[in-house]
Design an enzyme around this catalytic site. Structure first.
Site, PDB file in Angstrom:
ATOM      1  CE1 TYR A  36     -40.022  -3.709  -7.858  1.00 58.53           C
ATOM      2  CE2 TYR A  36     -42.280  -3.171  -8.751  1.00 58.53           C
ATOM      3  CZ  TYR A  36     -41.508  -3.624  -8.168  1.00 58.53           C
ATOM      4  OH  TYR A  36     -41.736  -3.174  -6.675  1.00 58.53           O
ATOM      5  CG  HIS A  56     -35.342  -3.831  -1.691  1.00 56.64           C
ATOM      6  ND1 HIS A  56     -36.483  -4.345  -1.193  1.00 56.64           N
ATOM      7  CD2 HIS A  56     -35.103  -3.701  -0.942  1.00 56.64           C
ATOM      8  CE1 HIS A  56     -36.589  -4.081  -0.365  1.00 56.64           C
ATOM      9  NE2 HIS A  56     -35.344  -4.740   0.437  1.00 56.64           N
TER      10      HIS A  56
HETATM   11  C1  DQA Z   1     -39.473  -4.561  -4.475  1.00 58.90           C
HETATM   12  C2  DQA Z   1     -39.343  -3.387  -3.526  1.00 58.90           C
HETATM   13  C3  DQA Z   1     -40.884  -3.652  -2.728  1.00 58.90           C
HETATM   14  O1  DQA Z   1     -40.892  -2.188  -1.945  1.00 58.90           O
HETATM   15  C4  DQA Z   1     -41.307  -3.679  -3.077  1.00 58.90           C
HETATM   16  O2  DQA Z   1     -42.646  -3.411  -2.525  1.00 58.90           O
HETATM   17  C5  DQA Z   1     -41.506  -4.885  -3.897  1.00 58.90           C
HETATM   18  C6  DQA Z   1     -40.029  -5.187  -4.864  1.00 58.90           C
HETATM   19  C7  DQA Z   1     -37.848  -5.005  -5.594  1.00 58.90           C
HETATM   20  O3  DQA Z   1     -37.521  -5.445  -5.269  1.00 58.90           O
HETATM   21  O4  DQA Z   1     -37.560  -3.457  -5.852  1.00 58.90           O
HETATM   22  O5  DQA Z   1     -42.380  -5.545  -4.316  1.00 58.90           O
HETATM   23  O6  DQA Z   1     -38.397  -5.483  -2.685  1.00 58.90           O
END
Ligand code: DQA
Length: 149
Positions: A27, A104
């Site tokens: 992230y 994402h």
């Molecule tokens: C997310 C991907 C999702 O699978 C995960 O549960 C998240 C972050 C992303 O930004 O990569 O909380 O949405």
């Protein structure tokens, strides 16, 4: 004077309030405030006005979606884990839909199988994953073109 058409709701779901404490490999290590600051910069470059919202409450998130078209002309949605299983949030988006892009930070297609499923399939115009913060820039460019900004 015509109504504004450049308001973009940037919606973050569950666990984004602790983004800086989540796996930086996936992230990026930014806090939500830092992420929103960067998105704000990209939005300024594209002539869009971002409206930020985050909640860990599914009820609150649904409530926001129920009034989406009143407050925004387009949306970027990163609903976190809810993306993959909350039919309630998918249905709530369908109440007052606006042109939207699903984003994402991580590449959900190359992670666990359950992350490949999205309740927004068929509801959003594009899905961008695995591009980190740049994914939001791409989503804003898509919406700027779409809204003729
Ligand atoms: C997310 C991907 C999702 O699978 C995960 O549960 C998240 C972050 C992303 O930004 O990569 O909380 O949405």
């Amino acid at each position: 004077m015509s109504a504004a058409t450049n308001r973009i709701a940037v919606l973050h779901g569950v666990n984004f309030d602790v983004l800086e404490r989540r796996d930086p490999e996936l992230y990026g290590g930014l806090s939500l405030a830092e992420l929103e600051y960067k998105i704000g910069g990209f939005a300024g470059e594209t002539g869009l006005e971002p409206i930020f919202f985050q909640s860990n409450s599914e009820a609150e998130f649904c409530g926001y979606l129920h009034r989406l078209a009143e407050t925004a002309d387009g949306a970027i949605i990163n609903a976190g884990a809810w993306t993959h299983y909350s039919r309630a949030i998918g249905d709530a988006f369908g109440v007052e839909p606006v042109p939207a892009v699903e984003v994402h930070l991580s590449d959900v297609e190359s992670r666990e199988d359950w992350r490949k499923v999205s309740v927004f399939d068929g509801l959003v115009e594009a899905k961008i994953s695995g591009k980190g913060v740049d994914g939001y820039r791409e989503a804003l460019e898509h919406l700027a073109n779409r809204l003729g900004v």
